[in-house]
Design a protein around this motif. Structure first.
Motif, PDB file in Angstrom:
ATOM      1  N   ARG A  59     -11.065  -3.546  16.407  1.00  0.00           N
ATOM      2  CA  ARG A  59     -10.662  -2.138  16.352  1.00  0.00           C
ATOM      3  C   ARG A  59      -9.165  -2.006  16.047  1.00  0.00           C
ATOM      4  O   ARG A  59      -8.747  -1.126  15.301  1.00  0.00           O
ATOM      5  N   ILE A  60      -8.356  -2.880  16.610  1.00  0.00           N
ATOM      6  CA  ILE A  60      -6.922  -2.883  16.310  1.00  0.00           C
ATOM      7  C   ILE A  60      -6.711  -3.150  14.821  1.00  0.00           C
ATOM      8  O   ILE A  60      -5.910  -2.481  14.161  1.00  0.00           O
ATOM      9  N   ARG A  61      -7.443  -4.127  14.297  1.00  0.00           N
ATOM     10  CA  ARG A  61      -7.311  -4.447  12.874  1.00  0.00           C
ATOM     11  C   ARG A  61      -7.689  -3.248  12.007  1.00  0.00           C
ATOM     12  O   ARG A  61      -6.963  -2.885  11.070  1.00  0.00           O
ATOM     13  N   ALA A  62      -8.822  -2.609  12.329  1.00  0.00           N
ATOM     14  CA  ALA A  62      -9.291  -1.497  11.496  1.00  0.00           C
ATOM     15  C   ALA A  62      -8.427  -0.244  11.648  1.00  0.00           C
ATOM     16  O   ALA A  62      -8.144   0.442  10.663  1.00  0.00           O
ATOM     17  N   SER A  63      -7.997   0.048  12.869  1.00  0.00           N
ATOM     18  CA  SER A  63      -7.296   1.308  13.132  1.00  0.00           C
ATOM     19  C   SER A  63      -5.794   1.242  12.877  1.00  0.00           C
ATOM     20  O   SER A  63      -5.181   2.277  12.574  1.00  0.00           O
ATOM     21  N   ILE A  64      -5.217   0.078  13.016  1.00  0.00           N
ATOM     22  CA  ILE A  64      -3.761  -0.044  12.850  1.00  0.00           C
ATOM     23  C   ILE A  64      -3.416  -0.880  11.617  1.00  0.00           C
ATOM     24  O   ILE A  64      -2.753  -0.397  10.694  1.00  0.00           O
ATOM     25  N   VAL A  65      -3.881  -2.124  11.582  1.00  0.00           N
ATOM     26  CA  VAL A  65      -3.479  -3.032  10.503  1.00  0.00           C
ATOM     27  C   VAL A  65      -3.974  -2.532   9.145  1.00  0.00           C
ATOM     28  O   VAL A  65      -3.186  -2.366   8.208  1.00  0.00           O
ATOM     29  N   ASP A  66      -5.284  -2.288   9.029  1.00  0.00           N
ATOM     30  CA  ASP A  66      -5.827  -1.884   7.730  1.00  0.00           C
ATOM     31  C   ASP A  66      -5.253  -0.548   7.263  1.00  0.00           C
ATOM     32  O   ASP A  66      -5.012  -0.358   6.073  1.00  0.00           O
ATOM     33  N   ARG A  67      -5.037   0.361   8.189  1.00  0.00           N
ATOM     34  CA  ARG A  67      -4.507   1.669   7.806  1.00  0.00           C
ATOM     35  C   ARG A  67      -3.069   1.574   7.308  1.00  0.00           C
ATOM     36  O   ARG A  67      -2.660   2.303   6.401  1.00  0.00           O
ATOM     37  N   GLN A  68      -2.283   0.661   7.870  1.00  0.00           N
ATOM     38  CA  GLN A  68      -0.891   0.542   7.447  1.00  0.00           C
ATOM     39  C   GLN A  68      -0.701  -0.417   6.275  1.00  0.00           C
ATOM     40  O   GLN A  68       0.392  -0.489   5.711  1.00  0.00           O
ATOM     41  N   MET A  69      -1.760  -1.123   5.896  1.00  0.00           N
ATOM     42  CA  MET A  69      -1.683  -1.978   4.716  1.00  0.00           C
ATOM     43  C   MET A  69      -1.370  -1.153   3.467  1.00  0.00           C
ATOM     44  O   MET A  69      -0.873  -1.671   2.461  1.00  0.00           O
ATOM     45  N   ARG A  70      -1.640   0.152   3.542  1.00  0.00           N
ATOM     46  CA  ARG A  70      -1.360   1.048   2.418  1.00  0.00           C
ATOM     47  C   ARG A  70       0.110   0.984   2.003  1.00  0.00           C
ATOM     48  O   ARG A  70       0.439   1.131   0.822  1.00  0.00           O
ATOM     49  N   LEU A  71       0.997   0.765   2.955  1.00  0.00           N
ATOM     50  CA  LEU A  71       2.422   0.718   2.653  1.00  0.00           C
ATOM     51  C   LEU A  71       2.763  -0.489   1.778  1.00  0.00           C
ATOM     52  O   LEU A  71       3.557  -0.379   0.838  1.00  0.00           O
ATOM     53  N   VAL A  72       2.163  -1.634   2.092  1.00  0.00           N
ATOM     54  CA  VAL A  72       2.403  -2.828   1.289  1.00  0.00           C
ATOM     55  C   VAL A  72       1.823  -2.645  -0.106  1.00  0.00           C
ATOM     56  O   VAL A  72       2.456  -2.977  -1.111  1.00  0.00           O
TER      57      VAL A  72
END
Length: 237
Positions: A124-137
């Motif tokens: 859930r951390i990966r999906a809700s935080i990491v994947d969502r902020q990957m947009r910046l990279v």
């Protein structure tokens, strides 16, 4: 288990205002009470909603806290400061400022600790935080490639691995600096970090370098000669 109610679920529609109040109350409770004493009942009271309202949206405390922390990181924006280095500095400074906030610090440290023994929470951390902020990279890298600051990487699989690595390096360094070492990620540190990061970002991908044709001195096929002043370009093509 997903904390969000499926769109197809019938019944009373969700209130965006209630969601906002609940997530804000969760962050407030984390700062005041800490992870161990935080309860959904206390959050409901602070948010001015019924406890059943929380359970219709979130399965439990883990999911609720992850979403409360994820909302903070959604504030991150990719600035256009004219260069890759300046853009990286702008994002990293924003990220560090969010991590310095007590509610982000308390929430992120708590869920990461819990996730060491809860695979579902880690996902859930990966999906809700990491994947969502990957947009910046993704956005920053695409912009730098359009500017000619980064080399193209046409292979989708390799490109995805590169994006993952960039995210891991940046997020890992800033989280360690601010939450583990407890030192400030101020402008001086961010500039030094960016100078260290840039050579790796701007170097030619290893696969392209390895497959580039090599021509040992004095051997191989010579390029056809061209009359002086005809058919030459800036790159010699």
């Amino acid at each position: 288990m997903q904390s969000r109610t499926p769109a197809s679920r019938t019944g009373r529609p969700r209130s965006a205002a209630a969601d906002t109040a609940i997530l804000a109350a969760t962050r407030e409770a984390l700062v005041e009470l800490g992870w161990s004493k935080l309860t959904l009942g206390d959050v409901a009271t602070r948010a001015g909603v019924a406890k059943t309202t929380l359970y219709r949206r979130w399965a439990g405390k883990n999911e609720l806290v992850v979403d409360a922390v994820a909302e903070l990181f959604d504030e991150l924006q990719l600035p256009d400061r004219g260069s890759l280095a300046a853009d990286i500095e702008g994002v990293v400074l924003q990220f560090a400022a969010i991590l310095a906030r007590p509610e982000a610090k308390s929430g992120l440290m708590a869920v990461v600790a819990e996730a060491t023994r809860d695979d579902a929470l880690r996902e859930r951390i990966r999906a809700s935080i990491v994947d969502r902020q990957m947009r910046l990279v993704l956005a920053g890298r695409a912009r730098a490639q359009r500017r000619g600051e980064l080399p193209p990487e046409p292979d989708p699989g390799e490109s995805a691995r590169t994006v993952d690595l960039i995210f891991d390096v940046v997020a890992g360094a800033v989280v360690h600096r601010t939450l583990v070492s407890g030192k400030p990620a101020d402008e001086d540190w961010v500039r030094s970090f960016t100078r260290l990061l840039l050579p790796g970002l701007t170097s030619q991908p290893a696969e392209q370098t390895a497959t580039a044709p090599s021509r040992p001195a004095g051997h191989g096929t010579r390029a056809p000669s061209r009359p002086a002043g005809h058919g030459t370009t800036a790159d010699g093509a």
